[in-house]
Design an enzyme around this catalytic site. Sequence first.
Site: not given
Length: 303
Positions: A66-67, A161, A202, A204, A207, A226
């Site tokens: 993907d990168g 992304n 799907t 960052y 996560s 966060a």
Amino acid sequence: MHILIVRNNSNSKALDASLLLMSYLNSVGASTYMADSSDLGNSRRRAQIAQQLPEQLQLAFVLGGDGTVLHTVHLLEGRLCPILPINFGRTGFLTNDDEDGIIPLAASALAGELGEDRRALLQLEVTCQDGGPEHNGAAQADDYGVNSEGLEGKTVFTALNEASLTRGAMGRIIEISLAVNGIPVFKERGDGIILSTATGSTAYALSSGGPLVSPRYSGLLAVPIAPHTLRARAIVTDPNDVLEVTARQTDEFRDIALFIDGELVLLPGPVQTVIASRADQSVTLLRPRPDTFYQAIAQDFFA
């Protein structure tokens, strides 16, 4: 016919496959151009490679993960060229497997037998305060990690992304506010915020607690990172909505880093506002079979 091959040159299998693919494409009369993924992580080098490519490319093969696909999207920015990604990397949400071999897959692509998977792009207009020559290395436009262009005093980027505004090198929390279509939604302190496409759901955004979103959806996501509150939630917006993130500019909160598709963007001053919307253009990925997204999340996240 002009065809680009981008390969993950740290993967020996991708190197072998690229040579086999080039030989096949040349045998059917195509003009081929080769690029290594290691050269595409810097915008100055990407610009040099882009200048060597013909104005019209009919197809781009990406042999990597993907990168490598993300690097290729930024290399081809402005060119309406379909991309056939073939997995030679660790993460393969954007790529296809070559179970039947790379040559049959290439032959199907040349014959127009593959399906088209259109992915929305994120457009960002970034406005900075005058931070002086010491801020972030005082980068010039050709030092940016991703492609950019000026627009009425702003710097404009695109992303496949996401864009993320996070705490910078000092490690302090930052304070930002989010408005959608001019309506204030929330203000928060924390590690920052992710502005994501469905494709980036799907990555960052996932996560950080964001939802899984079908890549066919063309709206955007805003996912806090966060947050220092129990009330923060990810927001999924309408495809035509405009999101505006404003950073609080004080000595305590001014150290903010901007990443686009995982690459640090060096800016001429502290970030003041980021306006995000769906871009006019999209990216076309070629697929030998449909519904690979749900197969991928079933295998990787729920198995």
